[in-house]
Design an enzyme around this catalytic site. Structure first.
Site, short mmCIF file in Angstrom:
data_model
loop_
_atom_site.label_atom_id
_atom_site.label_comp_id
_atom_site.label_asym_id
_atom_site.label_seq_id
_atom_site.Cartn_x
_atom_site.Cartn_y
_atom_site.Cartn_z
N GLU A 193 49.51 59.90 46.06
CA GLU A 193 49.55 59.28 44.69
C GLU A 193 50.24 59.26 44.13
OE1 GLU A 193 47.05 56.83 43.86
OE2 GLU A 193 45.59 58.56 43.71
N ARG A 238 46.20 59.07 39.07
CA ARG A 238 47.41 59.87 38.56
C ARG A 238 46.31 61.30 38.40
NH1 ARG A 238 52.47 56.04 38.41
NH2 ARG A 238 52.45 56.01 41.16
N ASP A 267 47.01 55.15 37.24
CA ASP A 267 47.33 55.69 36.18
C ASP A 267 45.58 56.83 36.41
OD1 ASP A 267 48.82 54.80 34.76
OD2 ASP A 267 48.20 53.94 33.28
N ALA A 306 43.31 51.02 50.93
CA ALA A 306 44.72 51.26 52.46
C ALA A 306 45.95 50.57 51.82
CB ALA A 306 44.02 50.52 53.88
#
Length: 385
Positions: free
Chosen positions: A361, A241, A238, A122
């Protein structure tokens, strides 16, 4: 990229599970907005919800390449299930692993890795999305508790997850250095959820607001130290993604496969439309884009597995793969003609599911900022040398 024996085995396991368990239910779950609870439990039993967690905490201790391969296979059959898997694995398990105390890891990370419950992250708020430093949710220390007040928005799993990693400001005067992270459970006093968002796609994954009204969070549920919240959020980028990029590859591959299958059997002007040069070139471009995205994802994952910095590669993978999925899903729908615009064929769902990939993201615009900063920084270093 040549996969090793273990990576190929994990890919095969995830593919078989997804095609048998997820694919037959994906359309119905999308239409009914049905959370895939039973499937997630089975994924936990298979180790798919603790892939990056060390064995000492009940995880599978797999490499990032294996994780990306499994993510693509899950997304091929159901993007909604895949995004739940991504948030849980990449950001939540990763954050607890990096910043949690041993007590927190025993209490929360171990059951998370086993799939006993799902965790959500969140960060976003009504007025704070791509700029996390501007969040306004506050956390005030009072005795042996923190008191949280504020609203979180666009939270994947907001209505269904049992645990949340919540970012809030403990020192509002120091910008991003004043953000802290907290482990919040649904039972804590002062915590509630807002209405379910009526989304365009990925409808089997719920999205809601989280509401904090003098929410009492025990002090031992602080994740890391006070002021570590921004670091907690950034450290998982990282992984997150790469996960979403892998999801996009799976969705793009599914759209491509549906389009090629339809083109071979759809007859117009006395022959399958797959024999028309214009359409064949469309499919060639789609296949090339899917493969290029796959290689970007695997490159970023492999670099991370080597312990090297991979922020640029992860952002490149996420940027290209998410935009690829939108283009390929759109072309797949076009190849289906009017049928693609109906729910009779899965490309309609793929098209809707793909749209959000360039937003969550980190938007495509944010990815371009990251990539440009990395590239320009590298150029500066070369000039100095």
């Amino acid at each position: 990229m040549q996969l090793n024996k273990e990576q190929a085995m994990i890919q095969k396991m995830a593919r078989e599970f997804a095609r048998k368990e997820l694919a037959p239910l994906a359309a119905e779950r999308d239409q009914n907005h049905e959370y895939p609870e039973t499937s997630l439990k089975k994924m936990g039993e298979l180790g798919l919800l603790g892939m990056l967690v060390p064995e000492e905490y009940g995880g599978e201790d797999m490499d990032t390449v294996s994780y990306a391969l499994a993510m693509s296979e899950i997304a091929y059959s159901c993007a909604s299930t895949a995004v739940i898997m991504s948030v849980h694995n990449s950001i939540c398990c990763g954050s607890l692993l990096r910043f949690g105390t041993e007590e927190q890891k025993k209490k929360y990370l171990e059951p998370m890795a086993a799939g006993e419950f799902i965790c959500s992250f969140a960060l976003s708020e009504p007025e704070s999305g791509s700029d996390p430093a501007s969040l306004t949710t506050s956390a005030e220390k009072r005795g042996d508790h923190y008191i949280l007040n504020g609203t979180k928005r666009w939270i994947t799993g907001g209505a269904t997850s049992k645990l949340f990693i919540v970012l809030a400001k403990t020192d509002p005067d120091t910008g991003h250095k004043g953000i802290s992270a907290f482990l919040v459970t649904r039972e804590m006093e002062g915590f509630s959820t807002g209405r379910l968002e009526d989304k365009m796609g990925q409808c089997a994954s719920d999205t809601t607001d989280l509401l904090f009204s003098d929410c009492r969070v025990p002090a031992d549920h602080l994740l890391g130290n006070e002021g570590d919240g921004f670091l907690v959020a950034m450290s998982g980028l990282d992984d997150g993604r790469i996960g979403i990029a892998a999801l996009a590859v799976g969705l793009g591959q599914a759209a491509l496969d549906e389009a090629t299958g339809y083109a071979k059997q759809r007859v117009q002007f006395g022959r399958p439309i797959a024999q028309n040069q214009g359409l064949r070139w469309m499919i060639a471009d789609m296949a090339t884009e899917v493969e290029a995205a796959r290689l970007l994802v695997l490159n970023a994952a492999a670099k991370k597995d080597l312990g090297e910095r991979c922020s640029k590669e992860a952002s490149m993978a996420k940027l290209y793969a998410s935009e690829m999925a939108n283009r390929v899903a759109g072309q797949a729908l076009q190849i289906h003609g009017g049928y693609g615009y109906t729910r009779e064929f899965p490309v309609e769902r793929f098209y809707r599911d793909a749209r959000v990939l360039t937003i969550y993201e980190g938007t495509s615009q944010v990815q371009r900022i990251v990539i440009a900063n990395e590239v320009l920084g590298d150029r500066k270093k070369r000039k100095e040398n």
